[in-house]
Design a protein around this motif. Structure first.
Motif, PDB file in Angstrom:
ATOM      1  N   ASP A   1       5.400  -0.181  -6.001  1.00 34.44           N
ATOM      2  CA  ASP A   1       4.411   0.656  -5.319  1.00 34.44           C
ATOM      3  C   ASP A   1       4.600   2.127  -5.659  1.00 34.44           C
ATOM      4  O   ASP A   1       3.638   2.884  -5.771  1.00 34.44           O
TER       5      ASP A   1
ATOM      6  N   LYS B   1       3.190   2.709  -9.069  1.00 34.84           N
ATOM      7  CA  LYS B   1       1.734   2.650  -8.978  1.00 34.84           C
ATOM      8  C   LYS B   1       1.189   3.952  -8.398  1.00 34.84           C
ATOM      9  O   LYS B   1       0.193   4.496  -8.878  1.00 34.84           O
TER      10      LYS B   1
ATOM     11  N   ASP C   1      -2.466  -5.404  -1.494  1.00 39.56           N
ATOM     12  CA  ASP C   1      -1.286  -4.565  -1.652  1.00 39.56           C
ATOM     13  C   ASP C   1       0.011  -5.328  -1.394  1.00 39.56           C
ATOM     14  O   ASP C   1       1.069  -4.968  -1.921  1.00 39.56           O
TER      15      ASP C   1
ATOM     16  N   GLU D   1       0.122  -8.542  -4.385  1.00 36.72           N
ATOM     17  CA  GLU D   1       0.455  -8.112  -5.744  1.00 36.72           C
ATOM     18  C   GLU D   1       1.949  -8.235  -6.062  1.00 36.72           C
ATOM     19  O   GLU D   1       2.328  -8.385  -7.218  1.00 36.72           O
ATOM     20  N   HIS D   2       2.786  -8.154  -5.024  1.00 38.12           N
ATOM     21  CA  HIS D   2       4.242  -8.228  -5.236  1.00 38.12           C
ATOM     22  C   HIS D   2       4.775  -9.651  -5.142  1.00 38.12           C
ATOM     23  O   HIS D   2       5.962  -9.889  -5.338  1.00 38.12           O
TER      24      HIS D   2
HETATM   25 MN   LIG Z   1       1.771  -2.920  -2.896  1.00 34.50          MN
END
Ligand SMILES: [Mn+2]
Ligand SMILES: [Mn+2]
Ligand SMILES: [Mn+2]
Ligand SMILES: [Mn+2]
Lengths: 217, 217
Positions: free
Chosen positions: B7, B10, B99, B102-103
């Motif tokens: 994150d 990003k 969010d 995605e991980h």
């Molecule tokens: Mn995230």
DNA sequence: AACTTTTTTTAGGATAGACTAAAAATTAAT
DNA sequence: ATTAATTTTTAGTCTATCCTAAAAAAAGTT
């Protein structure tokens, strides 16, 4: 609640922690962490009221812990259905991705996903999907090992270890398939199954513990 | 690589870290963490060769860092498409769930999901989905604020802040819709748009920075 | 009952991540 | 050029999770 705690509680549940005391040893083996780490996690979960701890014996889930376990299993199994039915995963492939996704799913997401999937009752291994509130629908199936020669049955649920699922894939055993138990050898010998289409399949004695069936009258 | 690092990288990318130096201050605001935590994370990412650090100035992504950012954005946007198209999320609802997801997505999962979705090019906000290798398809759109009175255009991409998307939902502005820019007031005044079906929509000057369009000849 | 092996717990450390408070550096304003 | 305000860094803590090695307790064996 963190992913680690969730997985730990789920592991206790899967080792029978709803009714029996689960030993540290079992958790060490299941989670592949050190004995010291198990003791530590026990202390944390005890403080949060999720387990009951009997020193030098093991742990049991509290009501609160049980609910968390079942809600996580709900998420896990709903994801498994998605992976299998929508993304074309084989039943032996779904576990590891679902094991990650279950911790990254809001309640809203799971409810919408559940509806998208048509509110399934079972996961790809026949495991029943717990309700939203953590309760579990009643199910009625028998371990194949308890069946007697001659009975007819339908495959309802199988153990979800990856290697075992690969074995079943190889043996062409899948959920819903119907067989007659034509032979069961004594002294923990193999079982011979005959499918409705006539093929015979021989499976090991231990495998018969990992398969649940529904008897056909 | 951990979710936090992902994150963080990003965020650097989204603040322009591919080309410009991104300040700690910006990251503090974007990630809602303390300045000390930003310094710390910078040190970690520097050690891993994901960023270049200019003391007391800020950070820029290395090639390696850039690839990681784009691969994460790929996962994020593919999930957004899934949530919007399959689970019926509105475009202002997709961000927070994506969010997290995605991980928790293996490369295999993302590739299968991508195929299930028909290999989409854009996310629900018109953001282009990076390729598997982290490269980005070329796109050709203009900020609405740069358009002149009288031109016709089609909505191609919008900023993905939740409140802004709610505003657009309220204004009935959506991707692909075509308008004529019938008026644009000076001194940072409002813009008046007229859709092909004839309705007029007035939007604020700042909103026109957050909307990208394609001109229609 | 005494010795051995296994299991659990304790003690002491490590790492990732995040915080507050204080110091240092940079930038902005007199 | 000083002074003031802002930003970044450092120092010192904290929590969650994991580890190894040693101590304590329980279970198994002669
Ligand atoms: Mn995230
Ligand atoms: Mn898991
Ligand atoms: Mn399953
Ligand atoms: Mn988006």
């Amino acid at each position: 609640m963190t992913p680690n705690k969730e997985d730990f509680i789920k592991a206790i549940f899967e080792l029978g922690g709803q009714t029996q005391v689960v030993t540290n040893k079992d958790l060490v083996r299941t989670l592949s962490i050190s004995a010291a780490s198990v003791t530590e996690m026990n202390t944390r979960l005890l403080k949060e009221g999720l387990i009951t701890h009997l020193p030098y014996q093991g742990v049991i889930l509290t009501e609160k812990g049980l609910t968390i376990a079942n809600q996580l299993i709900r998420k896990h199994r709903i994801w498994e259905v998605f992976l299998a039915e929508k993304l074309g995963y084989d039943w032996n492939e779904v576990h590891s991705d679902a094991d990650l996704l279950e911790h990254a799913s809001s309640d809203l997401l799971i409810e919408r996903l559940n509806i998208f999937l048509g509110e399934p009752t079972f996961d790809p291994h026949g495991g029943v999907i717990p309700n939203k509130d953590g309760s579990i629908p009643e199910i009625h199936s028998t371990p194949l090992i308890e069946c007697t020669k001659g009975v007819q049955f339908k495959i309802k649920e199988v153990d979800d270890q990856e290697e075992f699922l690969e074995y079943l894939l190889y043996k062409k055993v899948h959920l819903g398939k119907e067989y007659t138990l034509v032979d069961i050898e004594p002294y923990d010998g193999p079982l011979t199954l005959k499918s409705t289409s006539g093929e015979e399949t021989i499976i090991g004695h231990k495998a018969a513990f990992k398969i649940l069936v529904e008897l056909i009258d």
